[in-house]
Enzyme design. Structure first.
Site, PDB file in Angstrom:
ATOM      1  N   ARG B 263     -46.784  27.677 -67.354  1.00  0.00           N
ATOM      2  CA  ARG B 263     -45.492  27.116 -66.967  1.00  0.00           C
ATOM      3  C   ARG B 263     -44.617  27.067 -68.212  1.00  0.00           C
ATOM      4  NH1 ARG B 263     -45.834  21.195 -65.772  1.00  0.00           N
ATOM      5  NH2 ARG B 263     -44.575  21.043 -67.650  1.00  0.00           N
ATOM      6  N   HIS B 267     -41.871  20.812 -65.622  1.00  0.00           N
ATOM      7  CA  HIS B 267     -42.444  20.766 -64.268  1.00  0.00           C
ATOM      8  C   HIS B 267     -41.324  20.857 -63.244  1.00  0.00           C
ATOM      9  CE1 HIS B 267     -44.373  19.456 -60.596  1.00  0.00           C
ATOM     10  NE2 HIS B 267     -43.549  18.441 -60.528  1.00  0.00           N
ATOM     11  N   TYR B 276     -45.388  15.691 -73.968  1.00  0.00           N
ATOM     12  CA  TYR B 276     -46.844  15.764 -73.831  1.00  0.00           C
ATOM     13  C   TYR B 276     -47.452  17.086 -74.292  1.00  0.00           C
ATOM     14  CZ  TYR B 276     -45.153  17.757 -69.381  1.00  0.00           C
ATOM     15  OH  TYR B 276     -44.499  18.487 -68.425  1.00  0.00           O
TER      16      TYR B 276
END
Lengths: 336, 376
Positions: B263, B267, B276
């Site tokens: 990815r 998100h 993160y």
């Protein structure tokens, strides 16, 4: 005995109980429509733990009577896919208390597909679940969980109370294009019989049934509670009207209001826990739309707000004719 | 700032093109028009992401989840389907739908929060799509179970359709994934399940989803044949999917494909991935962009010329703009449409509550019915 049976007295009938009515209706519908497919565990060679599908595997083969892995969510989720392809799926969940693992598929796909697709994908399905208590089959096998279903849009919830009702309501459910939960009260699977016509027939899925007419008080009930209401009605000094709701979703609000506007008193009798049980909804509807007809508060004769108890004391939990009678008498004696 | 420790997925997988677009394996036999269609679809998805991101920034759509960096997975696998098959996308499979000619205006309208009934009315489909696409599934892994169900029907009826469904790495931690694969195995259902393993489920890395060495091996326990492929190599995904689809169509049962991808972006537009995960990880994957890789291969093979590249992009940009314009012309949904398509027949409560909403919208008090006979 329901009035419909009298109306069909001239036709060929067979004396049968509820579980036989389930089986015969499944057989009839499977002959009538090749798209009807049964799905569930233990529905094959053994014919279901209550024998509701006995003999159907031999008659229709393993593509139409599909014994599955032990997975309620898998059953419901694959059934949704089959229904999207035009199968009329009749999954069996072995007990209502085993339905919880299937909640994901229930909430996410079964009741949502028709709406999310703008009406382009239909999910015709009749989920059969042996329902409620009274046969000493232990805690997880005895629950009345209709509130979870009734609270959810996009499905119907049907509970038969006699063999005649079972055949007409089950046939109508299987032919209906909506997801239907067909809750079969285990307590009345066997024990009593009545003549059921051999002919095909269906009953409406949005109409309550007057079990008996009366002038003084209405008892709202369904499933195995109907016979308790009848016994209580015989034993009280009042002219009791009994309404068998039959379809818990959608509710027949017109009949609910029509009856209480005439009698002015009401009792709701159900096995499920009281808090947010259907009695709460019926009571609220009467409060909103018929308050000035009431001669007394509404009472709910129900199970208690506890987990279903062990079978030694299940009769103390379950409403019966005596509890129904107490409720009727208390409401009859009340004066504003 | 606490970030997850970077772990790179093993490159023990089936690969046709290396990250520079050079063949390292036999190249599957795909005709030039299909190659160009796959390339165009991936670019179309990337540009669709760019456009809808800009719309999101302007507040025209509320939230989007981009497919950027993962285009090869659903493009290559959906290309293996045939007319009449079923496809169950999750929310990062824009290329699958575009490959089969999905109307981009309908997709934009859906992102704008339009009710499906309104979309149908104002952007009617011109003919049925060749592949049956379900609505995009938002809850995770439940589409796999439904897809196994459609596949079981094909199996029971003896018809030769194939059902393809998509999940991410996080979804393989869900019960539905295992229940679905178990049913698929037991009933030898013609179901192909593709895991678009993009290494992240929002902020939780793939290695926190499972102690298994690969996600592909999860299918082993269910008796479902599985393959692990380079998910940024559209030819590898295509070839593995074609084999799986062909096997299913021949009545030889289900397959599971883990496509290893990344990815490259957030998100969704409510996410902040820098919290993160670290930049070195993102840089590592930048070099593996699936469109760059396929483009290099097509140029080297002469399927595309350098001059074609900007022309294709310009053409797609115009198409997307036209789709956005059409979507913007769709009127805002009538609030009463919320009552549609719950049951096939009307009910007392639906009619009553609809009347309440109507009264409220007229500025009248909706709570005036004390008899059940209607508003006074």
């Amino acid at each position: 005995m329901s009035s419909q049976v009298d109306a069909t007295a001239d036709e060929a009938t067979e004396e049968m109980n509820v579980v036989t009515a389930v089986k015969e209706t499944l057989r009839q519908e499977m002959h009538r429509d090749e798209h009807v497919r049964l799905l569930g565990y233990d529905i094959g060679p053994i014919g279901g733990v209550f024998r509701a599908t006995e003999g159907l595997l031999e008659e229709f083969g393993e593509e139409r009577v599909v014994d599955t892995p032990l997975s309620e969510n898998g059953i419901l989720g694959t059934a949704v896919g089959m229904a999207m392809r035009g199968d009329r799926v009749v999954p069996e969940i072995q007990f209502t208390g085993f339905f919880y693992p299937a909640f994901g598929q229930f909430m996410y796909t079964l009741v949502k597909m028709y709406e999310r697709s703008g009406g382009n994908l239909e999910v015709p399905m009749t989920v059969r679940m042996p329902y409620s208590g009274g046969i000493k089959s232990s805690e997880y096998h005895s629950e009345s969980t209709e509130t979870y279903l009734v609270h959810t849009p996009g499905c119907r919830v049907v509970v038969p109370s006699t063999p005649y009702e079972t055949k007409g309501l089950l046939a109508a459910s299987i032919r209906n294009d909506d997801p239907v939960f067909f809750l079969e009260p285990k307590k009345i699977y066997r024990g009593s019989t009545e003549p059921v016509p051999d002919e095909e027939y269906t009953l409406p899925l949005d109409e309550a049934r007057y079990v008996r007419r009366g002038e003084d008080i209405t008892v709202y009930c369904w499933g195995a509670m109907v016979r308790h209401a009848e016994t209580a009605a015989d034993n009280v000094d009042a002219d009791v009207e009994i309404v068998d709701l039959r379809t818990l979703s959608p509710l027949d609000v017109e009949t609910i209001l029509e009856s209480v506007k005439k009698t002015g008193r009401a009792v709701v009798l159900h096995e499920a826990r009281r808090t947010l049980g259907l009695g709460a909804e019926i009571s609220a509807l009467i409060n909103e739309y018929a308050l000035d007809h009431l001669h007394a508060p509404i009472k709910r004769a129900t199970g208690y707000d506890v987990h279903f108890p062990g079978h030694q004391i299940e009769d103390d939990y379950l409403p019966d004719a005596q509890r129904a009678q107490y409720a009727i008498e208390a409401v009859m004696e009340y004066e504003f | 700032m606490a970030q997850w420790t970077e772990r790179r997925p093993s490159e023990e997988f089936y690969r046709v093109l290396d990250p520079d677009g050079k063949p390292v394996n036999d190249v599957p036999d795909v005709d030039e028009s299909t190659l160009r269609r796959m390339y165009r679809t991936m670019v179309e998805s990337r540009l669709f992401d760019e456009k809808t991101l800009a719309m999101q920034r302007r507040g025209e759509v509320s939230i989007i989840a981009r497919t950027t960096g993962e285009e090869a997975v659903s493009c290559g696998s959906a290309a293996a389907l045939e007319a009449g098959d079923w496809c169950f996308p999750s929310y990062r499979q824009t290329p699958a739908a575009l490959y089969w000619g999905a109307d981009k205006a309908r997709a934009v309208a859906a992102l704008m929060g339009t009710e499906p009934e309104t979309i149908d009315e104002h952007l009617p489909l011109e003919g049925e799509p060749e592949v049956n696409f379900t609505p995009v599934y938002v809850p995770l892994a439940v589409n796999v179970t439904n897809a196994v169900g459609t596949a079981m029907t094909d199996r029971f009826r003896g018809t030769d359709g194939v059902s393809l469904s998509y999940i991410g790495d996080g979804s393989t931690s869900q019960g539905d994934f295992h229940e679905a694969l178990n049913f698929a195995g037991v009933f030898e259902a013609p179901a192909v399940t593709v895991c678009q393993n993009n290494q992240w489920a929002i902020s939780v890395p793939s290695h926190r989803q499972t102690a298994a060495e690969t996600i592909a091996q999860k299918a082993e326990a269910h008796g479902v044949p599985h393959e692990r492929v380079d998910g940024n190599d559209v030819l590898a995904v295509y070839e593995a999917s074609r084999e799986a689809v062909d096997r299913a169509r021949r009545g030889e049962g289900p397959s599971f494909i883990e496509a290893v991808t990344y990815r490259m972006v957030e998100h969704n537009t409510a996410d902040e991935e820098s919290v993160y995960r670290n930049e070195t990880e993102e840089e590592y994957w930048e070099d593996k962009d699936p469109i760059d890789r396929f483009e290099a291969y097509l140029l080297s093979e002469g399927v595309l010329a350098v001059d074609d590249l900007e022309e294709i992009r310009e053409e797609i940009r115009e198409e997307i703009q036209e789709a956005v314009d059409r979507a913007r012309e769709v009127p805002v949904s009538d609030p009463e449409e919320m009552f549609e398509h719950h049951l096939h027949e009307s009910t007392w409560k639906r009619d009553h509550q609809r009347a309440e909403l109507q009264a409220e919208r007229r500025g009248e008090n909706p709570f005036t019915d004390f008899t059940g006979e209607g508003l006074q």
